[in-house]
Each structure stands twice: as structure tokens, then as C-alpha cells.
Design an enzyme around this catalytic site. Structure first.
Site, PDB file in Angstrom:
ATOM      1  N   ARG A   1       0.854  -1.197   0.000  1.00 25.59           N
ATOM      2  CA  ARG A   1       0.000   0.000   0.000  1.00 25.59           C
ATOM      3  C   ARG A   1       0.890   1.247   0.000  1.00 25.59           C
ATOM      4  O   ARG A   1       0.640   2.213  -0.722  1.00 25.59           O
ATOM      5  CB  ARG A   1      -0.945   0.006   1.212  1.00 25.59           C
ATOM      6  CG  ARG A   1      -1.680   1.334   1.381  1.00 25.59           C
ATOM      7  CD  ARG A   1      -2.936   1.300   2.253  1.00 25.59           C
ATOM      8  NE  ARG A   1      -2.895   0.385   3.368  1.00 25.59           N
ATOM      9  CZ  ARG A   1      -2.212   0.567   4.501  1.00 25.59           C
ATOM     10  NH1 ARG A   1      -1.465   1.650   4.675  1.00 25.59           N
ATOM     11  NH2 ARG A   1      -2.254  -0.334   5.453  1.00 25.59           N
TER      12      ARG A   1
ATOM     13  N   TYR B   1     -16.852  16.187 -15.033  1.00 28.49           N
ATOM     14  CA  TYR B   1     -17.262  14.785 -15.113  1.00 28.49           C
ATOM     15  C   TYR B   1     -18.307  14.495 -14.023  1.00 28.49           C
ATOM     16  O   TYR B   1     -18.160  14.948 -12.878  1.00 28.49           O
ATOM     17  CB  TYR B   1     -16.017  13.910 -14.917  1.00 28.49           C
ATOM     18  CG  TYR B   1     -16.319  12.446 -14.887  1.00 28.49           C
ATOM     19  CD1 TYR B   1     -16.694  11.773 -16.046  1.00 28.49           C
ATOM     20  CD2 TYR B   1     -16.253  11.716 -13.703  1.00 28.49           C
ATOM     21  CE1 TYR B   1     -16.987  10.418 -16.017  1.00 28.49           C
ATOM     22  CE2 TYR B   1     -16.544  10.365 -13.668  1.00 28.49           C
ATOM     23  CZ  TYR B   1     -16.905   9.720 -14.827  1.00 28.49           C
ATOM     24  OH  TYR B   1     -17.207   8.394 -14.792  1.00 28.49           O
TER      25      TYR B   1
ATOM     26  N   ASP C   1      -8.090  18.405 -14.245  1.00 27.67           N
ATOM     27  CA  ASP C   1      -8.411  17.073 -14.763  1.00 27.67           C
ATOM     28  C   ASP C   1      -8.023  17.068 -16.238  1.00 27.67           C
ATOM     29  O   ASP C   1      -8.662  17.713 -17.067  1.00 27.67           O
ATOM     30  CB  ASP C   1      -9.907  16.784 -14.565  1.00 27.67           C
ATOM     31  CG  ASP C   1     -10.291  15.357 -14.968  1.00 27.67           C
ATOM     32  OD1 ASP C   1      -9.598  14.792 -15.836  1.00 27.67           O
ATOM     33  OD2 ASP C   1     -11.276  14.829 -14.424  1.00 27.67           O
TER      34      ASP C   1
ATOM     35  N   LYS D   1      -9.145   5.922 -19.416  1.00 23.88           N
ATOM     36  CA  LYS D   1      -9.473   6.421 -20.749  1.00 23.88           C
ATOM     37  C   LYS D   1      -8.244   6.327 -21.667  1.00 23.88           C
ATOM     38  O   LYS D   1      -7.776   5.239 -21.903  1.00 23.88           O
ATOM     39  CB  LYS D   1     -10.019   7.843 -20.637  1.00 23.88           C
ATOM     40  CG  LYS D   1     -11.033   8.031 -19.476  1.00 23.88           C
ATOM     41  CD  LYS D   1     -12.336   7.281 -19.670  1.00 23.88           C
ATOM     42  CE  LYS D   1     -13.198   7.191 -18.408  1.00 23.88           C
ATOM     43  NZ  LYS D   1     -13.533   8.458 -17.765  1.00 23.88           N
TER      44      LYS D   1
HETATM   45  C1  LIG Z   1     -13.936   8.860 -16.424  1.00 33.12           C
HETATM   46  C2  LIG Z   1     -13.537  10.160 -15.906  1.00 33.12           C
HETATM   47  C3  LIG Z   1     -13.239  10.338 -14.536  1.00 33.12           C
HETATM   48  C4  LIG Z   1     -13.398   9.230 -13.524  1.00 33.12           C
HETATM   49  O1  LIG Z   1     -12.477   8.200 -13.736  1.00 33.12           O
HETATM   50  P1  LIG Z   1     -12.756   6.663 -13.382  1.00 33.12           P
HETATM   51  O2  LIG Z   1     -11.490   6.005 -13.839  1.00 33.12           O
HETATM   52  O3  LIG Z   1     -13.963   6.236 -14.143  1.00 33.12           O
HETATM   53  O4  LIG Z   1     -12.960   6.575 -11.917  1.00 33.12           O
HETATM   54  C5  LIG Z   1     -12.821  11.596 -14.117  1.00 33.12           C
HETATM   55  N1  LIG Z   1     -12.703  12.619 -14.985  1.00 33.12           N
HETATM   56  C6  LIG Z   1     -12.987  12.488 -16.294  1.00 33.12           C
HETATM   57  C7  LIG Z   1     -12.837  13.664 -17.202  1.00 33.12           C
HETATM   58  C8  LIG Z   1     -13.408  11.261 -16.800  1.00 33.12           C
HETATM   59  O5  LIG Z   1     -13.704  11.148 -18.102  1.00 33.12           O
END
Ligand SMILES: *Cc1c(COP(=O)(O)O)cnc(C)c1O
Length: 377
Positions: free
Chosen positions: A46, A98, A170, A195
Site C-alpha cells: 500500500r 465529469y 483534470d 481512458k
Molecule cells: C472517467 C472520468 C473520470 C473518472 O475516472 P474513473 O477512472 O472512471 O474513476 C474523471 N474525470 C474524467 C474527465 C473522466 O472522463
């Protein structure tokens, strides 16, 4: 080192002991100590794991940061970053962040008395007006989902510095291949690596890069305390994904331009949202702060019925949530990712029932165009 070289040779590569070219998957939870408290730098996974560490090193290098962190999902990454705040603090956030970030802020963090204001951060005056004495951070997403709104990161960085705020970005949609917010003055970059960074629809994960040793120390403390770490197998998959991130982003963007050109001339299409179009609001800023426009397109076919028809007929576009994979995906935000937003609010934002979102993959663009053409007839 140029970016594509960094993606292959950056961070920690291979295994010195055996000459293995790929970083081994250290499927291990604990580490033998020579004497009590005398260890190799790893004591418990961890706190630190060599495979995860290799991934954390490469994301730090790609984002030009001081340190990187890997989490079990994008939301675990964002939650951990938000844990840098204290009760009573206030955060200004992009209004069309998001959905998961919206839910975390309004349904979970609010219970710990972390206050928030959502504003259209593409308008810097609105951001300035939202700052309160207890504001501690700006949380910006750019470009956004599904309308691809662009926020000027340099401007946000100036506002953050003037007001002594953390700037959190982000960077999921742009990826470090196109955009490196730390270079523009951000303090923390977060990713849903599920993604583009993973890129193959096979792993859920989150990454963070930070610009200072102090934030690195604080975030490592939180990562180790909260414990939402990424496992070694998934860390390895992300490193494999990163090696082709540059190639994929270029192939995706090339296909995206071709598809945009097709959609622009299609009689069924009423509006197109793509930051690479000169008439897109925010195009000039996108061009200044990123080297590419990405692979997300949204377009309006005028009604929910028409949108349903397109989705039921496509063959190569997979009807699915998520984005950023090698395979092209198609969705109707109003019925899927953004269904929890009230109808009136969706109309205000422009997320109509006829809005279709594409995440363009790396297939042959001729096939993709053929597919859309027959689906829209
Ligand atoms: C999918 C997404 C998230 C969240 O990520 P997860 O891996 O699904 O927890 C956060 N920000 C954006 C812009 C996203 O497309």
C-alpha cells in the site's frame, strides 16, 4: 527527450537484475527486512510497490512534475486529491465537470463540510467572483464532456497565484501527449487513466502528477492513509498503454479530423462541438495551451429519435459509456453519462436529446465514415 521517446524510455524501464526489457509485475504485498525497520525502500505494497512506482515515475515525467501517484480509479485519485483540503474549505469547480466529480463533491465531500461553487470556468470573471475567503482550490476540467468547453489554464494559474489557491486540473481528455497543465502553472494534474492513457478498455485506474515536493509528501501520506492504490497488474497494463499513447493520440486525432469534415457536410447534423474547429468557442485557447485537439466529437442531429436511430444502426461504433480507447465508441449523453442531470439543466447546458458523442478510435477512417453514413441515412 521528446514526448514519444519519453513514453518508451521514460521512468523506470526493464529489470536490471535479469535484463528483462519490461518492468516485472511485482505481485507482492510485503518485503523481507534485513533487520527490524531496515528495508530496501519497500515494506508494504500500500505504501509502495515497485511496479506501481515505475508507473508513478513515468506519469510524473510525462506531466513534467516532481512526483506521480497511481490509484484504483480516476475517482479514487480525485478523492485523494480532495483530501488535501480541510473541513470548512471551499473549492471552485468547472460547472460541467465529469459526473463522478460532481457527485463526489455534492453527495460525499459536502458531508465533511467541504464547500463548493460550480461556475463556467471558461469565463475568468465568473471564477474571480466565486472566490471566497475560505476558497482553497480551483478544480478545472478542460476540455469538458460532452460539449468540449475550453478553460484558459494560464489565466486560471494567475487567479490561483493571486489568491493563494491550489490549481487542480483534470487532464483526462487532452492527455499529457497534448497538454501539460503543470507547465502552465497548475499544481496538481489528475487523470482517469481508464481512458486514453490505458487506451484499450481493459483497466480502471487514476493517475496524479504534482509540481512540488511538499504536495508530493502530503499526497503520499494521503495515498498511504486512505489506501486507494492501483495494483501491480493494472500498473503494468498502464505502462504498456503509455508506450503507444503518442501513436494512438495521433492516429485518433487524424481520424477525428476526417470525421469532423464528414459531419460538417452532412445535412442531418445541426451543430458540431470539436475544439479543433476554428468556430468552436475556445478554439484559440485550445490551440495555445495544447498541441492537439483530441478525439472527442459531439454533434446534434436534432431529436432523440434521430439519435436513437443512428445508435441502433452503427456497426463499428460500440454503444458504450467511457472514452479514449482504440475502438470507437458512441453514446447519447442525455440518456447515459448525463442522465442524472435534470432535463431543464441539460437544455441550459446544451446537452439535448439529439446530441451524440463520439470517442474516435484508431480504425480505418473510411470504415468509420461508411458506418456513420449508413446509420444517418
Ligand atoms: C472517467 C472520468 C473520470 C473518472 O475516472 P474513473 O477512472 O472512471 O474513476 C474523471 N474525470 C474524467 C474527465 C473522466 O472522463
Amino acid at each position: 527527450m521528446k514526448k514519444k521517446t519519453k513514453m518508451v524510455h521514460g521512468g523506470i524501464t526493464g529489470d536490471e537484475r535479469t535484463g528483462a526489457v519490461s518492468v516485472p509485475i511485482y505481485q507482492v504485498s510485503t518485503y523481507k527486512q534485513e533487520a527490524a525497520g531496515k528495508h530496501t525502500g519497500y515494506e508494504y505494497s500500500r505504501t509502495g510497490n515497485p511496479t506501481r512506482h515505475a508507473l508513478e515515475t513515468v506519469i510524473a515525467e510525462l506531466e513534467n512534475g516532481k512526483a506521480g501517484f497511481a490509484f484504483g480509479s480516476g475517482m479514487a485519485a480525485i478523492t485523494s486529491v480532495m483530501m488535501l483540503m480541510n473541513t470548512g474549505d471551499h473549492v471552485v469547480m468547472t460547472d460541467d465537470v465529469y459526473g463522478g466529480s460532481y457527485r463526489l463533491t455534492t453527495k460525499v465531500l459536502n458531508r465533511f463540510n467541504l464547500d463548493h461553487t460550480f461556475v463556467d470556468t471558461s469565463d475568468s470573471e465568473k471564477v474571480k467572483a466565486a472566490i471566497k475567503p475560505n476558497t482553497k482550490a480551483l478544480f478545472i476540467e478542460t476540455p469538458t464532456n460532452p460539449l468540449l468547453k475550453v478553460t484558459d489554464l494560464k489565466q486560471m494559474s494567475e487567479i490561483a497565484k493571486e489568491n493563494n489557491l491550489l490549481l487542480i486540473v483534470d487532464n483526462t481528455f487532452a492527455t499529457p501527449y497534448w497538454q501539460t497543465p503543470l507547465d502552465l502553472g497548475a499544481d496538481i494534474v489528475v487523470h482517469s487513466a481508464t481512458k486514453y492513457i490505458g487506451g484499450h478498455s481493459d483497466v480502471v485506474s487514476g493517475l496524479v502528477a504534482v509540481n512540488s515536493e511538499k504536495i508530493a509528501e502530503d499526497l503520499h501520506f494521503i495515498q498511504n492513509s486512505v489506501g486507494g492504490v492501483l495494483g501491480p497488474q493494472d500498473s503494468w497494463l498502464l505502462m504498456r498503454g503509455i508506450k503507444t499513447l503518442g501513436l494512438r493520440m495521433e492516429a485518433i486525432e487524424k481520424n477525428t479530423h476526417t470525421l469532423v469534415a464528414f459531419l460538417e457536410n452532412h445535412p442531418q447534423v445541426e451543430t458540431i462541438y470539436y475544439p479543433g474547429r476554428p468556430d468552436h468557442k475556445g478554439h484559440d485557447i485550445a490551440k495555445q495551451q495544447a498541441t492537439g485537439f483530441g478525439g472527442m466529437i459531439s454533434f446534434d442531429v436534432g431529436s432523440g429519435e434521430k439519435a436513437d436511430q443512428v445508435l441502433s444502426r452503427v456497426k463499428y461504433f460500440t454503444l458504450a459509456e467511457s472514452l479514449g480507447a482504440v475502438e470507437s465508441l458512441i453514446s447519447i449523453p442525455a440518456k447515459m453519462t448525463h442522465a442524472s442531470i435534470p432535463w431543464e439543466r441539460r437544455q441550459e447546458l446544451g446537452i439535448t436529446d439529439g446530441l451524440i458523442r463520439l470517442s474516435v478510435g484508431i480504425e480505418d477512417s473510411e470504415d468509420l465514415i461508411e458506418d456513420l453514413k449508413q446509420a444517418m441515412e
